[in-house]
Design an enzyme around this catalytic site. Sequence first.
Site, short mmCIF file in Angstrom:
data_model
loop_
_atom_site.label_atom_id
_atom_site.label_comp_id
_atom_site.label_asym_id
_atom_site.label_seq_id
_atom_site.Cartn_x
_atom_site.Cartn_y
_atom_site.Cartn_z
N TYR A 75 40.74 40.97 33.19
CA TYR A 75 39.41 40.40 33.33
C TYR A 75 38.38 41.40 32.82
O TYR A 75 37.80 42.18 33.56
CB TYR A 75 39.14 40.01 34.79
CG TYR A 75 40.01 38.87 35.29
CD1 TYR A 75 40.74 38.08 34.40
CD2 TYR A 75 40.11 38.59 36.64
CE1 TYR A 75 41.54 37.05 34.85
CE2 TYR A 75 40.90 37.54 37.10
CZ TYR A 75 41.61 36.78 36.19
OH TYR A 75 42.41 35.76 36.65
N SER A 94 40.59 28.27 39.05
CA SER A 94 39.64 27.29 38.49
C SER A 94 39.65 25.99 39.28
O SER A 94 39.75 24.90 38.72
CB SER A 94 39.95 27.00 37.01
OG SER A 94 39.62 28.10 36.20
#
Length: 285
Positions: free
Chosen positions: A53, A207
């Site tokens: 990330y 998500s």
Amino acid sequence: MHTRRIGDVEVSAIGLGAMPMSIEGRPDEARSLATLHAALDVGVTLIDTADAYHRDAHEVGHNETLIAKALASHERGEDVLVATKGGHLRPGDGSWTVDGSPRHLKEACEASLRRLGVEAIGLYQFHRPDPRVPYADSVGALRDLLDEGKIRMAGISNANPDQIRQAREILGGRLVSVQNQFSPAFRSSEPELRLCDELGIAFLPWSPLGGISRARELGSAYASFARIAEAHGVSPQRVCLAWMLAKSPVVVPIPGSSRPETIRDSVAAADLVLNAGELAELDAV
């Protein structure tokens, strides 16, 4: 805060996915730290991250470093289970690649340990299967890290039912979590969710609101979520997370956030009770 379990650790029923604070379109550090602190203020005790990330090639682990800074500067920082991952790479051109070799995973774990500033990582997850590496070899690296005390718990991500069963066997029953994509728009992980429920393994939907660009459009894209949200006087996003929580006690959503107000709204989903008719309607969307 309502709680659920990952392995032998009690965590908040809603976690925080920290990826939006480090990839393309990320906010400045001040807002990211405010978001992380807001999560801690409302009782979040699970934060999901990964060494991949980051945005630019030279900043591997940007998100892990950010989280370590936020936890060190908050009185509740020590109460948080940080779940990080290894096996994905970002060359810096916007693409995502994979390396599931045992050597890479062990080196990545050591680097994550340094960035997080801990002696053992709370939950370490194999990020994504590498078609060039036998799955058993990749998961075997997690087993070794467990045995060496470098990680306290092991999980896998983006796995199918056969891989879940295989990982559980290789880890000697010590597989505690599966992190797969799951949202109103992406329901193909239902078999994995059901298997986790059967085996008592935590299922962490990533998500859960449809992704960074689509989360705000949830209500306009799905009329049922909008209607039920209006009936309860809450956001469609809150309804979505409450729907997921109702699916199984092993579900621990990790919605991404980069604003204090969005993580506060997400956490409130743990208090929203949907009736059987509402849940059936959402299931049928």
